[in-house]
Design a protein around this motif. Structure first.
Motif, PDB file in Angstrom:
ATOM      1  N   GLU B 164      80.774  45.240  -9.880  1.00  0.00           N
ATOM      2  CA  GLU B 164      80.424  46.087 -11.033  1.00  0.00           C
ATOM      3  C   GLU B 164      79.529  47.249 -10.600  1.00  0.00           C
ATOM      4  O   GLU B 164      79.692  48.381 -11.070  1.00  0.00           O
ATOM      5  N   LYS B 165      78.595  46.957  -9.697  1.00  0.00           N
ATOM      6  CA  LYS B 165      77.704  48.011  -9.216  1.00  0.00           C
ATOM      7  C   LYS B 165      78.474  49.006  -8.351  1.00  0.00           C
ATOM      8  O   LYS B 165      78.220  50.217  -8.385  1.00  0.00           O
ATOM      9  N   ASP B 168      80.397  51.317 -10.675  1.00  0.00           N
ATOM     10  CA  ASP B 168      79.497  52.253 -11.356  1.00  0.00           C
ATOM     11  C   ASP B 168      79.026  53.332 -10.393  1.00  0.00           C
ATOM     12  O   ASP B 168      78.939  54.514 -10.747  1.00  0.00           O
ATOM     13  N   PHE B 169      78.745  52.931  -9.172  1.00  0.00           N
ATOM     14  CA  PHE B 169      78.274  53.895  -8.170  1.00  0.00           C
ATOM     15  C   PHE B 169      79.333  54.965  -7.915  1.00  0.00           C
ATOM     16  O   PHE B 169      79.030  56.163  -7.857  1.00  0.00           O
ATOM     17  N   GLU B 171      81.816  55.823  -9.930  1.00  0.00           N
ATOM     18  CA  GLU B 171      82.021  56.636 -11.135  1.00  0.00           C
ATOM     19  C   GLU B 171      80.900  57.659 -11.293  1.00  0.00           C
ATOM     20  O   GLU B 171      81.143  58.806 -11.697  1.00  0.00           O
ATOM     21  N   THR B 172      79.692  57.257 -10.945  1.00  0.00           N
ATOM     22  CA  THR B 172      78.557  58.188 -11.030  1.00  0.00           C
ATOM     23  C   THR B 172      78.714  59.328 -10.022  1.00  0.00           C
ATOM     24  O   THR B 172      78.545  60.505 -10.372  1.00  0.00           O
ATOM     25  N   PRO B 270      81.307  48.121 -15.405  1.00  0.00           N
ATOM     26  CA  PRO B 270      80.510  48.768 -14.363  1.00  0.00           C
ATOM     27  C   PRO B 270      79.023  48.686 -14.700  1.00  0.00           C
ATOM     28  O   PRO B 270      78.641  48.833 -15.866  1.00  0.00           O
ATOM     29  N   ARG B 271      78.241  48.460 -13.663  1.00  0.00           N
ATOM     30  CA  ARG B 271      76.822  48.171 -13.869  1.00  0.00           C
ATOM     31  C   ARG B 271      75.985  49.055 -12.965  1.00  0.00           C
ATOM     32  O   ARG B 271      76.184  49.068 -11.740  1.00  0.00           O
ATOM     33  N   PRO B 272      75.014  49.790 -13.536  1.00  0.00           N
ATOM     34  CA  PRO B 272      74.151  50.628 -12.687  1.00  0.00           C
ATOM     35  C   PRO B 272      73.378  49.792 -11.667  1.00  0.00           C
ATOM     36  O   PRO B 272      73.064  48.626 -11.914  1.00  0.00           O
ATOM     37  N   LEU B 273      73.047  50.400 -10.551  1.00  0.00           N
ATOM     38  CA  LEU B 273      72.381  49.677  -9.471  1.00  0.00           C
ATOM     39  C   LEU B 273      71.056  49.085  -9.888  1.00  0.00           C
ATOM     40  O   LEU B 273      70.661  48.032  -9.416  1.00  0.00           O
ATOM     41  N   ALA B 274      70.377  49.769 -10.761  1.00  0.00           N
ATOM     42  CA  ALA B 274      69.017  49.343 -11.101  1.00  0.00           C
ATOM     43  C   ALA B 274      68.976  47.980 -11.756  1.00  0.00           C
ATOM     44  O   ALA B 274      67.984  47.263 -11.656  1.00  0.00           O
ATOM     45  N   THR B 275      70.050  47.609 -12.416  1.00  0.00           N
ATOM     46  CA  THR B 275      70.049  46.321 -13.114  1.00  0.00           C
ATOM     47  C   THR B 275      70.119  45.168 -12.127  1.00  0.00           C
ATOM     48  O   THR B 275      70.698  45.275 -11.047  1.00  0.00           O
TER      49      THR B 275
END
Lengths: 276, 276, 276, 276
Positions: B164-165, B168-169, B171-172, B270-275
């Motif tokens: 997921e991270k 997200d990475f 896609e960002t 997708p999950r941001p890295l910070a989480t």
């Protein structure tokens, strides 16, 4: 440790130098003499300039001596300027994209030697490659990376300066990590007009490098071949007919520039990026 | 666009799913149905878990249907958990290091799909790979890079979060460059204990993904084979015997987790890295 | 001139003998010692018996030392009886169908040596192969042809007699054409139950052949490996750890028969077809 | 079922016909139209005549579309007469020696089609090959064997008669064994001066075969290329730009002879050996 040869002069069939001499490059892939690594069977490649605006390229992972396609191609292709290389891999895997020579635009590049502790340096070096060049990197060797760094540092405009800056950049990066004696190389690169052959090592003795001394030197390799005309010169990792007065060693820290079969040499010194 | 299959359950010969079904993976390499790219002949690979602490791996560049070594190996190797993949290349070249599955430690990873405008993103994504993982990257595909990013983001500890991270990475990074709909994927990864099968697309319809519904579904593929015991499940890009009630589609934005032939599903976001 | 090894005994990973010893078969592909041909890089092959009614087979044209697939397979496959071979080609081309071992039904066969002036004999020898066996011949080597002649002459029923008749047949055909000293061989063949290792030359000294003397001999190769149980024996072209008292030379004109890791020897004499 | 093309006329780069047309041979390797076998990815080959007394030859087992070496070679090699072939295998294995074209001396030969029940006929056909030609046979295809039978029956002196006798010989052998409709073929052979293109089937419709009608037909393929001069003709399994009036079908039981880009046709009839 690889072996290579390059030719500049009257057009000749590639097989004249790759296959026919007593100690041809093919013989060197099986049993090289002037090196610790006698077997160079982790792939091979040829690059040659002809009528197109870019050179031809044929590389494969087979030992050069048993590839019938190479034999057939070398028996047909004629060129006034070509490079050939047999590989002994220091960086796995053995794959076509890790075989030399490498090609970018109308440039060809091949290398014998290695970068010490390359796996530790690779990331930093890759990041120094110019963004517009980066997508062209297909393999994972130190050799290909040296090529793209030299291109990044202006090799297309000034080949010698580009390579000098590339070497200095690697030595600097290595020094920061406490890696000693990082760069070991003979390199040959060409734009289709001239050959640039470099011999250098950060410390100590670099891999061997020779050029033919006279036209006779090449004609003597194959007395039956009357094709060599004025201006024909080969640069080789090791002599094609043993150590004789047909070959002159290129000193360490030297670059030999060959144009139309004529050679000049000049000192080679790593150069910081900041310099012109 | 590639096709793949993964199996978890009682040990079976690899050929039972790779070669024998009516619309086997080999048949799909020649003529896939549920995709635009019907030919998937740019290499193949198998990875399987057995008695060692790390999985076996066999990959080559030939079309899967004409590689006699693959046929011979699949007829001998038995495994309770294996992955198989046939490739249709979006990133050249075709070489073993660009074939799936990829392996790191005891992890295997394979992918169907692509990253939009990957050549523009590759450099940035490569630089986000953890330094200790970087030397293991041997090819130049988007797929392999997705694997190493997921590892960088903790996949070994939490596979779903790691992937997921990773998504997200990407896609960002794509968003910053104005690249739309960047990620298209079905992914399968395994640690030798469970299979994790992901189906996702940044926008729109992702590539197809199915899992077998009942034990009968697999046994029906080969009535003469009585080897399937309780707990046997296959996850496939497209059904091995046509679209029937033997197969259930895995919805988009879903991850299916298969352990000992039993499957559960959960949403994939997708999950941001910070989480955490 | 090729190098080979065969194992019979407790199941072990193939890599234990192919890769791990000090002078392993892989080392011998790069630098053999007890032969004129030190490089054996024209392909390789492994054949192994497991749970199926026929042996597994993996052969390819790459040098054995740089084939990552071979390394990965040998690290996974366990067998109580296996054959492995690295080739130095006397009959071109280098192609998978010319690599050893050869397989027919549940039989495997490999060879080191050659038939003198084989190109003159090949047609006659081919014609002596039984019609039902003929379609199985895929390559053009003398070795494969020796296998199919031995099968023609009853090797499946009586292996030693089959090979004796094959050798006599070749010597007779050679004699009619004035070809001297036609057969040079070490051969290993197996039905999955026993190994049959032959050492013979029409005249003079045949290629080298050894077998391990004690269980300790094999265990000493890898002290960290405690997997060898009672009954484990290797037959090799040259010793895996140098010439020591771990190895006993098999005399010329001898066949060694190995079953369950135990060896017996008997004389080997070419036998005319007419004899029982 | 294979696809092939041959060219005769002004020297052109091989890529002009192999890669560039809308429905090039490369496109046909991936998706042929005028045949049941749409994928022809079991190897490829090119043969071309240049300045040597024998033609060049490059063959490999990869799908033609993903072989970067083929692309690079076709971009460099110019020839006034060349043959190219993409294979769909009916006779395993897929190996270089089973790829077309085949070469003997200054002759090249390629084939699309098959011999019915070839495995039953192979032994008898092989034995009919002249002893001095026999050693040159490296593969195990019906196609290569047809070549060597035609050579045996005088193709080097009279190409059309040689092929007519070869076909009659095969039909006679087949008839004795009750094999019906044995020969299916389009064949192209050349001595470097002319192309001989045959289209025949024992019964029924042979594989398709066309030749270009006008010089415009070839120039229209690539309007940007002004290299075609007087006399340029292509013979193809299927048209390079779809079924248009640029192409004329060669009737069944016909041989087309192309010299310097000019074509004539005559009937093709199997001919018993006894006839002159």
């Amino acid at each position: 440790m690889c072996r290579w040869l390059a030719y500049s002069g009257s057009p000749i069939l590639l097989e004249e130098l790759i296959f026919k001499p007593e100690h041809s490059l093919i013989d060197q892939s099986l049993a090289a003499r002037v090196t610790a690594t006698t077997t160079n069977a982790d792939g091979f490649g040829i690059g040659w300039y002809g009528g197109r605006s870019f050179p031809g390229l044929y590389r494969d992972v087979r030992p050069a001596w048993n590839d019938s396609n190479l034999r057939n191609l070398a028996a047909q292709i004629e060129s006034a300027l070509f490079l050939a290389h047999v590989r002994s891999a220091t960086v796995p895997p053995v794959q076509q994209s890790n075989c030399h020579p490498f090609r970018y635009g109308h440039w060809l590049f091949m290398h014998n030697g290695s970068i010490q502790q390359f796996s530790e340096l690779r990331r930093e070096l890759l990041m120094a490659v110019a963004p517009h060049l980066f997508p062209s990197i297909q393999g994972n060797t130190d050799s290909e990376l040296m090529f793209y760094l030299a291109l990044t540092f202006g090799m297309e405009v000034d080949p010698v300066a580009g390579v000098e800056k590339m070497v200095d950049f690697i030595e600097t990066a290595a020094s920061k990590r406490g890696i000693i004696n990082p760069v070991e190389m003979t390199i040959c690169t060409s734009d289709g007009h001239s050959l640039y052959a470099f011999r250098y090592r950060s410390q100590g003795r670099p891999p061997s490098l020779f050029h033919s001394t006279t036209l006779d030197a090449l004609e003597d390799l194959h007395p039956s071949y009357g094709g060599f005309e004025q201006g024909a010169l080969a640069v080789v990792s090791e002599p094609l007919d043993g150590l004789t007065d047909h070959w002159r060693e290129i000193p360490k820290s030297t670059v030999a520039i060959v144009t139309g079969g004529q050679v000049t040499t000049q000192p080679f010194t790593p150069r910081p990026l900041a310099t012109a």
